[in-house]
Design an enzyme around this catalytic site. Structure first.
Site, PDB file in Angstrom:
ATOM      1  N   CYS A 224       6.964  -0.217   4.885  1.00 29.07           N
ATOM      2  CA  CYS A 224       5.645   0.171   4.357  1.00 29.07           C
ATOM      3  C   CYS A 224       5.511   1.783   5.076  1.00 29.07           C
ATOM      4  O   CYS A 224       5.983   2.021   6.118  1.00 29.07           O
ATOM      5  CB  CYS A 224       4.593  -0.456   4.824  1.00 29.07           C
ATOM      6  SG  CYS A 224       2.851   0.307   5.078  1.00 29.07           S
ATOM      7  N   ASP A 225       5.466   2.564   4.102  1.00 29.02           N
ATOM      8  CA  ASP A 225       5.168   4.180   4.491  1.00 29.02           C
ATOM      9  C   ASP A 225       4.390   4.449   6.056  1.00 29.02           C
ATOM     10  O   ASP A 225       4.754   5.091   6.737  1.00 29.02           O
ATOM     11  CB  ASP A 225       4.830   5.068   3.369  1.00 29.02           C
ATOM     12  CG  ASP A 225       6.092   4.951   2.433  1.00 29.02           C
ATOM     13  OD1 ASP A 225       7.263   4.790   2.664  1.00 29.02           O
ATOM     14  OD2 ASP A 225       5.729   5.577   1.238  1.00 29.02           O
TER      15      ASP A 225
END
Length: 122
Positions: free
Chosen positions: A15-16
């Site tokens: 997840c960024d």
């Protein structure tokens, strides 16, 4: 920075936003344990604890792909019990990252919030 309480960061490795939080912690020299929802899951007791502290509505990410893929029956008549079941069955639907510093639970990542949190630790 001397921190005696173990800091845990919960999320999904790819997840960024989680990556940004992890990089921020690393850049500040803050040690933490990472718990990957995808690999390790999340138990019901922890979800209930988070729900009491933050509210199930805040924990349930209704803006992501996982939510959109759920069938309408799962999404309808939502309450805490249904939300916890959905989060247990679809861990990627839990909003992330969730930081537990032993004193506070912080949901999501904003550098200014983390800065204030760690500057106010004793």
């Amino acid at each position: 920075m001397s921190i005696t309480q173990t800091i845990k960061l919960y999320g999904i490795a790819n997840c960024d936003t989680v990556k940004k939080a992890r990089n921020w912690l690393k850049d500040q020299g803050i040690e933490y344990e990472f718990h990957d929802y995808k690999k390790e899951g999340v138990d019901e007791a922890r979800l209930r604890e988070w729900s009491r502290a933050l509210g199930w509505e805040a924990l349930l990410n209704r803006r992501g792909t996982t939510w959109r893929k759920l069938d309408e029956a799962e999404k309808s008549l939502l309450d805490e019990e249904r939300a916890i079941r959905i989060m247990m069955n679809h861990s990627s639907i839990i909003k992330r990252p969730l930081l537990d510093d032993g004193q506070h639970l912080t949901l999501g990542f904003k550098p200014e919030v983390y800065t204030e949190l760690f500057n106010n630790r004793s």
